[in-house]
Design a protein around this motif. Sequence first.
Motif, PDB file in Angstrom:
ATOM      1  N   ALA A  68       0.852  -1.186   0.000  1.00 48.45           N
ATOM      2  CA  ALA A  68       0.000   0.000   0.000  1.00 48.45           C
ATOM      3  C   ALA A  68       0.888   1.235   0.000  1.00 48.45           C
ATOM      4  CB  ALA A  68      -0.906  -0.004   1.225  1.00 48.45           C
ATOM      5  N   PRO A  69       0.420   2.368  -0.495  1.00 50.41           N
ATOM      6  CA  PRO A  69       1.249   3.583  -0.501  1.00 50.41           C
ATOM      7  C   PRO A  69       1.724   3.953   0.905  1.00 50.41           C
ATOM      8  CG  PRO A  69      -0.665   3.870  -1.909  1.00 50.41           C
ATOM      9  CD  PRO A  69      -0.868   2.578  -1.171  1.00 50.41           C
ATOM     10  N   ASN A  70       3.048   4.132   1.013  1.00 49.12           N
ATOM     11  CA  ASN A  70       3.682   4.572   2.261  1.00 49.12           C
ATOM     12  C   ASN A  70       3.484   3.616   3.436  1.00 49.12           C
ATOM     13  OD1 ASN A  70       4.918   7.028   1.383  1.00 49.12           O
ATOM     14  ND2 ASN A  70       2.868   7.908   1.248  1.00 49.12           N
ATOM     15  N   ARG A  71       3.189   2.366   3.136  1.00 44.25           N
ATOM     16  CA  ARG A  71       3.098   1.353   4.186  1.00 44.25           C
ATOM     17  C   ARG A  71       4.045   0.222   3.840  1.00 44.25           C
ATOM     18  NH1 ARG A  71      -2.835  -0.360   5.794  1.00 44.25           N
ATOM     19  NH2 ARG A  71      -1.574  -1.448   7.355  1.00 44.25           N
ATOM     20  N   SER A  72       4.932  -0.101   4.763  1.00 41.11           N
ATOM     21  CA  SER A  72       5.950  -1.103   4.505  1.00 41.11           C
ATOM     22  C   SER A  72       5.348  -2.505   4.513  1.00 41.11           C
ATOM     23  CB  SER A  72       7.044  -0.996   5.562  1.00 41.11           C
ATOM     24  OG  SER A  72       8.093  -1.871   5.281  1.00 41.11           O
ATOM     25  N   CYS A  88       5.163  -1.123 -10.709  1.00 42.70           N
ATOM     26  CA  CYS A  88       4.288  -0.126 -10.095  1.00 42.70           C
ATOM     27  C   CYS A  88       2.874  -0.321 -10.634  1.00 42.70           C
ATOM     28  CB  CYS A  88       4.793   1.278 -10.417  1.00 42.70           C
ATOM     29  SG  CYS A  88       3.702   2.588  -9.833  1.00 42.70           S
ATOM     30  N   LEU A  89       1.911  -0.476  -9.725  1.00 46.76           N
ATOM     31  CA  LEU A  89       0.516  -0.667 -10.121  1.00 46.76           C
ATOM     32  C   LEU A  89      -0.262   0.647 -10.156  1.00 46.76           C
ATOM     33  CD1 LEU A  89      -0.441  -3.929  -8.177  1.00 46.76           C
ATOM     34  CD2 LEU A  89       0.547  -3.689 -10.464  1.00 46.76           C
ATOM     35  N   SER A  90       0.328   1.708  -9.597  1.00 47.86           N
ATOM     36  CA  SER A  90      -0.336   3.009  -9.609  1.00 47.86           C
ATOM     37  C   SER A  90      -0.233   3.644 -10.996  1.00 47.86           C
ATOM     38  CB  SER A  90       0.300   3.947  -8.574  1.00 47.86           C
ATOM     39  OG  SER A  90       0.228   3.400  -7.280  1.00 47.86           O
ATOM     40  N   ASP A  91      -1.210   4.448 -11.322  1.00 42.82           N
ATOM     41  CA  ASP A  91      -1.193   5.178 -12.588  1.00 42.82           C
ATOM     42  C   ASP A  91      -0.428   6.479 -12.375  1.00 42.82           C
ATOM     43  OD1 ASP A  91      -1.635   6.042 -15.121  1.00 42.82           O
ATOM     44  OD2 ASP A  91      -3.739   6.603 -14.813  1.00 42.82           O
ATOM     45  N   ILE A 142       9.912   5.883 -10.573  1.00 42.68           N
ATOM     46  CA  ILE A 142       9.479   6.150  -9.209  1.00 42.68           C
ATOM     47  C   ILE A 142      10.517   5.571  -8.243  1.00 42.68           C
ATOM     48  CG2 ILE A 142       7.032   6.100  -9.858  1.00 42.68           C
ATOM     49  CD1 ILE A 142       6.944   3.328  -8.405  1.00 42.68           C
ATOM     50  N   HIS A 143      10.482   6.053  -7.014  1.00 45.16           N
ATOM     51  CA  HIS A 143      11.460   5.621  -6.015  1.00 45.16           C
ATOM     52  C   HIS A 143      10.852   4.558  -5.103  1.00 45.16           C
ATOM     53  CE1 HIS A 143      15.239   6.013  -3.911  1.00 45.16           C
ATOM     54  NE2 HIS A 143      14.601   6.085  -2.750  1.00 45.16           N
ATOM     55  N   VAL A 144      11.656   3.534  -4.806  1.00 44.46           N
ATOM     56  CA  VAL A 144      11.240   2.458  -3.902  1.00 44.46           C
ATOM     57  C   VAL A 144      12.274   2.368  -2.781  1.00 44.46           C
ATOM     58  CG1 VAL A 144      10.773  -0.010  -3.662  1.00 44.46           C
ATOM     59  CG2 VAL A 144      10.140   1.177  -5.771  1.00 44.46           C
ATOM     60  N   ASN A 160       5.700   5.519  -2.358  1.00 41.20           N
ATOM     61  CA  ASN A 160       4.527   6.397  -2.403  1.00 41.20           C
ATOM     62  C   ASN A 160       3.425   5.810  -3.269  1.00 41.20           C
ATOM     63  OD1 ASN A 160       5.806   8.299  -0.804  1.00 41.20           O
ATOM     64  ND2 ASN A 160       6.679   9.384  -2.570  1.00 41.20           N
ATOM     65  N   HIS A 161       3.742   4.711  -3.966  1.00 39.93           N
ATOM     66  CA  HIS A 161       2.805   4.118  -4.916  1.00 39.93           C
ATOM     67  C   HIS A 161       2.545   2.653  -4.577  1.00 39.93           C
ATOM     68  CE1 HIS A 161       3.528   7.731  -7.302  1.00 39.93           C
ATOM     69  NE2 HIS A 161       4.824   7.505  -7.137  1.00 39.93           N
ATOM     70  N   ILE A 162       1.573   2.064  -5.230  1.00 41.34           N
ATOM     71  CA  ILE A 162       1.272   0.643  -5.038  1.00 41.34           C
ATOM     72  C   ILE A 162       2.260  -0.174  -5.871  1.00 41.34           C
ATOM     73  CG2 ILE A 162      -0.476  -1.161  -5.247  1.00 41.34           C
ATOM     74  CD1 ILE A 162      -2.592   1.065  -5.177  1.00 41.34           C
ATOM     75  N   LEU A 163       2.869  -1.160  -5.241  1.00 42.44           N
ATOM     76  CA  LEU A 163       3.849  -2.016  -5.909  1.00 42.44           C
ATOM     77  C   LEU A 163       3.396  -3.463  -5.859  1.00 42.44           C
ATOM     78  CD1 LEU A 163       7.076  -0.670  -4.163  1.00 42.44           C
ATOM     79  CD2 LEU A 163       6.157   0.097  -6.361  1.00 42.44           C
ATOM     80  N   GLU A 164       3.711  -4.214  -6.914  1.00 40.66           N
ATOM     81  CA  GLU A 164       3.596  -5.669  -6.861  1.00 40.66           C
ATOM     82  C   GLU A 164       5.001  -6.244  -6.948  1.00 40.66           C
ATOM     83  OE1 GLU A 164       1.357  -9.533  -8.867  1.00 40.66           O
ATOM     84  OE2 GLU A 164       1.006  -7.534  -9.688  1.00 40.66           O
ATOM     85  N   ILE A 165       5.290  -7.216  -6.067  1.00 39.03           N
ATOM     86  CA  ILE A 165       6.617  -7.826  -5.985  1.00 39.03           C
ATOM     87  C   ILE A 165       6.434  -9.339  -6.044  1.00 39.03           C
ATOM     88  CG2 ILE A 165       8.751  -7.971  -4.643  1.00 39.03           C
ATOM     89  CD1 ILE A 165       7.355  -5.452  -3.106  1.00 39.03           C
TER      90      ILE A 165
END
Length: 387
Positions: A297-301, A323-326, A332-334, A374-379
């Motif tokens: 989730a954005p900004n949640r580890s 990155c799943l966010s539009d 973007i930074h991770v 800051n964005h939604i990620l899939e890993i």
Amino acid sequence: MKRHIRLREFSPLTTATYIPSPEYLSRRPNMIKDRGYFVDLDNSGYLKTGNHIESKRKIMILGDSFYENLYVSQNLRISSVLELLLNANGFDYEVLNASVSGLTLLQAFNIIINKIALVSPDILIIGDLANDIYPLSYKERYWNKTRYYSNLTDYCNNDILDYELKLAGIEDQKKILKSIIYFCNEFNIKLLFTSICNLQVEDRDFFKANKKDIRLRCDIYENTKIIVEKQGISYINVTDNNEEKYLDNMQDDIHVNSSGARNVAKQIYSFLAENYDLKKADRFISFENIKGDFITAPNRSRVIYQVIDFSYSKIIVVFDIKCLSDVEVDYIHVRIFGNYKNGIDIHSKVWQQRSVFFDINKHDNSFPISFRSNHILEIKNIKLIFL
């Protein structure tokens, strides 16, 4: 007018994510879509493997786009897999990759003289160079002034210079091959030459190859094999299996995918282990695959692994990420947390494989490895390498 010798290389200390164009993908139906390929260069312009392995003992790979392996994920390229195979089997070697697309034999000699001799690798692996069919067909041969194959900076933008595929300058290839062998012998660099793929199957649903290119490549490769073996240098075939199963292992007539890259690396490793007195490592290496996919989730580890084993000195985390966010920006930074924070910039529109490492020696308690952005990620496809 000042002229300079052109050193064929990537720019040192740069990173990039290469995304195949729609036109490139349209001619290679076997390639994975929606994917970018990360490239990271060291301070000498060598392609990093992503394994974060360091050793005083070096094995160097020098070739064209076949060994550059650009459109394969970093940790799945030939050089990376070879490095892991060596170290997983107890041998202490770092693998450096000096390969670059479009390389000719004269340009390879220039790299050996100006870069590789300084490194003085234990073994230098040189792959067949498919591009030699073009300069050897020019009237000026290797000393042409075309934009792609010139060795000097006063080249022409027009690549049509007395051009007809005919290998008129093949005697020059023999002379340069012998010069490379002599030079490496003088600098105590052990040589190993290998084949590269040259698919001769007519399959328009796979890739439409130029039959004349294929035939002339065969002549170049056979010439290389004859010359180096007469000089007492080993030449090994690492590509037959990939050509026989090209739908599984190749992207086009001369480039392998990740499966083909592993086949090539395994054959090189087997030859080195059987025929060279490789040095053993003090350390040992192990692997662990993490099950499941993760979405942040954005900004949640989001924790993916809890480190509790400190018998190793370093842990490498290899993963696929998207990155799943539009978003409108390209990168973007991770943030990746462990015993200290790693930060990486990823391309925002494609899947890509990346790796980071943590120094376990600097920590004496368990710690979690987690991702935040800051964005939604899939890993997914998470793999741990313990050094």
